[in-house]
Motif scaffolding. Structure first.
Motif, mmCIF file in Angstrom:
data_model
loop_
_atom_site.group_PDB
_atom_site.id
_atom_site.type_symbol
_atom_site.label_atom_id
_atom_site.label_comp_id
_atom_site.label_asym_id
_atom_site.label_seq_id
_atom_site.Cartn_x
_atom_site.Cartn_y
_atom_site.Cartn_z
ATOM 1 N N UNK A 1 0.820 -1.212 0.000
ATOM 2 C CA UNK A 1 0.000 0.000 0.000
ATOM 3 C C UNK A 1 0.856 1.265 0.000
ATOM 4 N N UNK A 2 2.052 1.172 0.601
ATOM 5 C CA UNK A 2 2.912 2.350 0.719
ATOM 6 C C UNK A 2 4.027 2.383 -0.322
ATOM 7 N N UNK A 3 4.078 1.390 -1.202
ATOM 8 C CA UNK A 3 5.171 1.304 -2.167
ATOM 9 C C UNK A 3 5.086 2.462 -3.158
ATOM 10 N N UNK A 4 6.096 3.326 -3.216
ATOM 11 C CA UNK A 4 6.028 4.463 -4.143
ATOM 12 C C UNK A 4 5.950 4.035 -5.600
ATOM 13 N N UNK A 5 6.461 2.843 -5.914
ATOM 14 C CA UNK A 5 6.379 2.366 -7.299
ATOM 15 C C UNK A 5 4.926 2.109 -7.683
#
Length: 209
Positions: free
Chosen positions: A124-128
């Motif tokens: 959910x927090x993965x910038x990709x």
């Protein structure tokens, strides 16, 4: 609402890890035996068999909570000595794809649950993933429908948000990026299921004079 919260999430595996992940990813599609089996994957969708049919389940986020290394290898995830490589939070080398539970060698159900929770939160927090979703949502599907030649050229570009976002938008419009790549074995299986019954051989009932 963040971009990650609008992603289509799919969880493969219905054990302790899968159930824990579903709590962290509300609204996700859970693919679990015996009701359904994920048996092939391509970028952006998992091929599923269940209820006597085969279909492609689309995803932006995929969390595999089962020991399915071939499923992840088909997506291009890095593999070493038969094991899918992940970081400390279960993320694979492919943006938006993570592994938890049996596939990472979890020794107990509690370990599997902890891994699944960590992996779901990391996805959910993965910038990709955020970049991918933002690139897709910034497009106007009605104005960006590509012809097959332009679509093929798009998919020849290096993997990344600049290519994946527009490609996902095309999938939303067309249902699948069919003209730009060979049809997979899973796709052929789906087509066979929808084919009409063959015409039986015709016999000449009359005798020639």
């Amino acid at each position: 609402m963040t971009a990650a919260e609008t992603c289509r999430a799919v969880i493969v595996g219905g054990g302790p890890a899968g159930r824990a992940a579903l709590v962290e990813l509300p609204g996700a599609v859970l693919i679990a035996r015996p009701q359904a089996t994920a048996w092939h994957a391509e970028p952006g969708h998992v091929w599923v068999e269940g209820g006597g049919r085969v279909w492609a389940e689309p995803f932006d986020i995929l969390l595999v909570c089962a020991d399915e290394p071939l499923l992840l290898a088909a997506l291009g995830c890095a593999v070493s000595d038969g094991r899918v490589l992940t970081d400390a939070e279960g993320r694979t080398s492919v943006p938006g794809v993570a592994l938890a539970g049996r596939g990472t060698g979890a020794a107990t159900p509690q370990d599997a649950e902890r891994q699944a929770v960590a992996a779901a939160r990391a996805l959910r927090a993965d910038p990709r993933v955020l970049q991918l979703e933002e690139a897709r949502s910034a497009l106007d599907p009605a104005a960006t429908r590509l012809d097959p030649v332009a679509l093929a050229s798009l998919l020849e570009q290096p993997v990344g948000p600049g290519r994946n976002g527009p490609a996902l938008a095309q999938r939303a419009i067309l249902g699948a990026v069919v003209p730009a790549r060979p049809v997979s074995l899973a796709a052929l299986a789906g087509l066979v299921a929808a084919m009409p019954e063959p015409i039986p051989p015709q016999r000449d009932e009359g005798a020639l004079a």
